[in-house]
Motif scaffolding. Structure first.
Motif, mmCIF file in Angstrom:
data_model
loop_
_atom_site.group_PDB
_atom_site.id
_atom_site.type_symbol
_atom_site.label_atom_id
_atom_site.label_comp_id
_atom_site.label_asym_id
_atom_site.label_seq_id
_atom_site.Cartn_x
_atom_site.Cartn_y
_atom_site.Cartn_z
ATOM 1 N N CYS A 1 0.829 -1.209 0.000
ATOM 2 C CA CYS A 1 0.000 0.000 0.000
ATOM 3 C C CYS A 1 0.861 1.254 0.000
ATOM 4 O O CYS A 1 0.566 2.214 -0.715
ATOM 5 N N ALA A 2 1.936 1.241 0.774
ATOM 6 C CA ALA A 2 2.860 2.382 0.786
ATOM 7 C C ALA A 2 3.470 2.570 -0.601
ATOM 8 O O ALA A 2 3.609 3.696 -1.093
ATOM 9 N N GLY A 3 3.816 1.463 -1.254
ATOM 10 C CA GLY A 3 4.362 1.527 -2.613
ATOM 11 C C GLY A 3 3.369 2.091 -3.605
ATOM 12 O O GLY A 3 3.734 2.875 -4.495
ATOM 13 N N LEU A 4 2.099 1.712 -3.472
ATOM 14 C CA LEU A 4 1.057 2.237 -4.356
ATOM 15 C C LEU A 4 0.899 3.741 -4.188
ATOM 16 O O LEU A 4 0.830 4.484 -5.177
ATOM 17 N N VAL A 5 0.832 4.195 -2.942
ATOM 18 C CA VAL A 5 0.688 5.633 -2.677
ATOM 19 C C VAL A 5 1.877 6.384 -3.267
ATOM 20 O O VAL A 5 1.714 7.393 -3.962
ATOM 21 N N GLU A 6 3.094 5.888 -3.025
ATOM 22 C CA GLU A 6 4.302 6.537 -3.545
ATOM 23 C C GLU A 6 4.291 6.581 -5.067
ATOM 24 O O GLU A 6 4.635 7.605 -5.662
ATOM 25 N N MET B 1 3.910 9.548 -10.104
ATOM 26 C CA MET B 1 3.362 9.722 -11.451
ATOM 27 C C MET B 1 2.786 11.126 -11.629
ATOM 28 O O MET B 1 2.956 11.745 -12.690
ATOM 29 N N ILE B 2 2.145 11.657 -10.609
ATOM 30 C CA ILE B 2 1.605 13.022 -10.680
ATOM 31 C C ILE B 2 2.750 14.011 -10.836
ATOM 32 O O ILE B 2 2.715 14.891 -11.706
ATOM 33 N N VAL B 3 3.794 13.860 -10.025
ATOM 34 C CA VAL B 3 4.943 14.772 -10.094
ATOM 35 C C VAL B 3 5.635 14.679 -11.453
ATOM 36 O O VAL B 3 5.959 15.706 -12.071
ATOM 37 N N GLU B 4 5.859 13.466 -11.944
ATOM 38 C CA GLU B 4 6.521 13.285 -13.243
ATOM 39 C C GLU B 4 5.727 13.942 -14.362
ATOM 40 O O GLU B 4 6.301 14.558 -15.266
ATOM 41 N N THR B 5 4.419 13.816 -14.319
ATOM 42 C CA THR B 5 3.559 14.424 -15.336
ATOM 43 C C THR B 5 3.663 15.945 -15.274
ATOM 44 O O THR B 5 3.794 16.607 -16.307
ATOM 45 N N LEU B 6 3.638 16.508 -14.077
ATOM 46 C CA LEU B 6 3.753 17.962 -13.920
ATOM 47 C C LEU B 6 5.126 18.459 -14.340
ATOM 48 O O LEU B 6 5.242 19.537 -14.940
ATOM 49 N N GLU B 7 6.176 17.684 -14.071
ATOM 50 C CA GLU B 7 7.532 18.064 -14.498
ATOM 51 C C GLU B 7 7.603 18.214 -16.015
ATOM 52 O O GLU B 7 8.337 19.063 -16.524
ATOM 53 N N ARG B 8 6.857 17.394 -16.730
ATOM 54 C CA ARG B 8 6.830 17.470 -18.199
ATOM 55 C C ARG B 8 5.944 18.620 -18.689
ATOM 56 O O ARG B 8 5.822 18.843 -19.885
ATOM 57 N N GLY B 9 5.302 19.317 -17.771
ATOM 58 C CA GLY B 9 4.436 20.442 -18.151
ATOM 59 C C GLY B 9 3.041 20.012 -18.555
ATOM 60 O O GLY B 9 2.275 20.812 -19.093
ATOM 61 N N GLU B 10 2.703 18.760 -18.283
ATOM 62 C CA GLU B 10 1.389 18.241 -18.648
ATOM 63 C C GLU B 10 0.402 18.452 -17.504
ATOM 64 O O GLU B 10 0.788 18.661 -16.350
ATOM 65 N N THR B 11 -0.880 18.369 -17.818
ATOM 66 C CA THR B 11 -1.952 18.539 -16.845
ATOM 67 C C THR B 11 -2.351 17.190 -16.267
ATOM 68 O O THR B 11 -2.377 16.190 -16.970
#
Length: 99
Positions: A26-31, A36-46
């Motif tokens: 569960c900790a791995g899933l949350v992480e 994935m959210i951070v990586e997407t934002l780093e690419r400038g995506e929504t």
């Protein structure tokens, strides 16, 4: 009306209790979801989470501001900022919970 702050550990524990996977899984899933959210934002995506809200990266231009202590003009450098816009559903739930 101060409340408790929910942490990653709290989210992991709630997943563990809800679906019965191990605490480590569960900790791995949350992480992974947060990564994935951070990586997407780093690419400038929504990032749009239906029924929750939208995370977006916005580019702020350079501008002149003022030092609040001295009143002196100060240059503000261009930067990227993250904005979050809650969905109508979330807004309605949060508003209803305060009643």
């Amino acid at each position: 009306m101060a409340g408790k702050t929910v942490t990653r550990a709290d989210l992991s524990e709630a997943l563990h209790e809800e679906i019965g996977l191990s605490r480590q899984e569960c900790a791995g899933l949350v992480e992974r979801v947060l990564d994935m959210i951070v990586e997407t934002l780093e690419r400038g995506e929504t990032v749009k989470l239906s029924g929750f809200g939208v995370f977006q990266v916005r580019d702020k231009r350079a501008r002149m501001g003022r030092n609040p202590k001295t009143g002196e003009p100060a240059a503000i450098v261009p930067r990227r900022v993250i904005s979050f816009r809650a969905s109508q559903l979330m807004k309605a739930k949060v508003d209803g919970a305060g009643s």
